[in-house]
Design a protein around this motif. Structure first.
Motif, mmCIF file in Angstrom:
data_model
loop_
_atom_site.group_PDB
_atom_site.id
_atom_site.type_symbol
_atom_site.label_atom_id
_atom_site.label_comp_id
_atom_site.label_asym_id
_atom_site.label_seq_id
_atom_site.Cartn_x
_atom_site.Cartn_y
_atom_site.Cartn_z
ATOM 1 N N UNK A 1 23.026 69.596 58.231
ATOM 2 C CA UNK A 1 23.142 70.744 57.432
ATOM 3 C C UNK A 1 21.620 71.471 58.381
ATOM 4 N N UNK A 2 20.548 70.788 58.904
ATOM 5 C CA UNK A 2 19.465 71.335 59.614
ATOM 6 C C UNK A 2 19.882 71.979 60.487
ATOM 7 N N UNK A 3 20.895 71.859 61.656
ATOM 8 C CA UNK A 3 21.214 71.645 62.744
ATOM 9 C C UNK A 3 22.509 73.365 62.517
ATOM 10 N N UNK A 4 22.944 72.786 61.371
ATOM 11 C CA UNK A 4 24.115 74.222 61.791
ATOM 12 C C UNK A 4 23.170 75.247 61.171
ATOM 13 N N UNK A 5 22.207 75.174 60.497
ATOM 14 C CA UNK A 5 22.298 76.411 59.948
ATOM 15 C C UNK A 5 20.790 76.724 60.695
ATOM 16 N N UNK A 6 20.616 76.148 61.915
ATOM 17 C CA UNK A 6 19.577 76.355 63.334
ATOM 18 C C UNK A 6 20.895 77.328 64.298
#
Length: 140
Positions: free
Chosen positions: A93-98
């Motif tokens: 999730x963090x990578x996708x948002x980033x």
């Protein structure tokens, strides 16, 4: 600018993509003419059009490379059984948002852009999300 001797067609194509990506990121799609990309590689218009139909075509190739690199990282995380399931979801999730944040900054989703320019960007973003959905669904 130094002349490069790249013999392999795929290496030459990747070189054009790398240079175009750097120029697009720095100046924006609208402000980078094909001749500026060619100046970096001492190339001719014929060489450019051997690999790409248009500036939009190389722009899409740049975005595709950007997303392909990021997708590999996510696929590796999804398949890594050594990382706890909940932790993998959090990391993803963090990578996708980033990624989406970097993409919109890097490829300039500005209201000042022409609708066609933003359409190319939106199409590529949706394409990226679509490629990731199958693997993510399988993981869940």
């Amino acid at each position: 600018m130094t002349k490069r001797n790249v013999e392999d067609p795929e290496e030459r194509k990747q070189e054009l993509i790398n240079i175009a990506s750097r120029l697009f990121e720095r100046y924006g799609h609208e402000k980078v003419p094909v001749r500026d990309i060619l100046a970096e590689v001492n190339g001719s218009p014929g060489m450019f059009y051997y690999y790409f139909k248009s500036k939009e075509d190389i722009f899409l190739a740049c975005m595709e490379c950007h997303f392909s690199e990021n997708l590999k990282i996510k696929f590796d995380i999804l398949r890594n059984k050594e990382i706890d399931y909940e932790e993998r979801i959090k990391i993803l999730r963090e990578l996708i948002v980033k990624d989406i944040g970097q993409f919109t900054t890097r490829y300039n989703f500005s209201k000042e852009n022409l609708i066609t320019d933003n359409s190319y960007r939106l199409w590529e973003l949706l394409y990226y999300i679509g490629k990731f959905i199958d693997v993510y669904s399988e993981f869940i």
